[in-house]
Enzyme design. Sequence first.
Site: not given
Length: 268
Positions: A49, A60
């Site tokens: 990924e 994030d």
Amino acid sequence: MERYQQLFNRLSEKKEGAFVPFVTLGDPSPEQSLKIIDTLIAAGADALELGVPFSDPLADGPTIQDANLRAFAAGVTPGQCFEMLATIRQKYPDIPIGLLMYANLVFSNGIDEFYQRCAQVGVDSVLVADVPVAESAPFRTAALRHGIAPIFICPPNADDELLREIASYGRGYTYLVSRAGVTGAEKRAQLPLNHLVAKLNEYHAAPPLQGFGISDPTQVRETLASGAAGAISGSAIVRIIEKNLNQPDVMLSELHTFVSEMKAATRS
């Protein structure tokens, strides 16, 4: 897209789960980034990924935000990321490669052109982190037109309607989020998610991989026990990179150890 299917078939024959590491392309430099990816695969990663550096990665936490900044500081561009992806695919013809993106990067040269480029370099799936399922039609139709699996996030509070939509529109795998909030190994994954996994399976969704806060082998085992097909780990891996920026060889050997241990936990 078929690479995911082949992977999950192969793993279920061996009674194993998938371990999928996440890193940002170009962190800390394009050269070291390719060595990192070689190491992840050598240590047993079942799929990759990969993030493309973005200035405002909303999903994030600080660890992966810093990875984005390091890649930017090294001068990494989306064009360079596609060159790196082509290199990785040439070297590893069978491993599934997924991208974790933000919509602005997909839009910048046109949605269709983006997915076409992904197909040309051998990308298997794309998750657009800031596009909810309800707004995903232009992305998923372009993805499928070019043979790319559209990946959707299944949050821990997903209702029945959302679960059905994810099952209907998603391909490749389903990104099962362990908890609300941003990525990061600081907060442990919240388990179990058995009820979600059971519903996704009932609706014939793509196999669920659990991510967000997966940082040790015990969590990998718990994830598989809840019925998920595997685990994704990002921040814990990126922290190893961050900790060893001045010792690239130590970085690679620590990454190898970490991934080997996480992969070992997928074998029942």
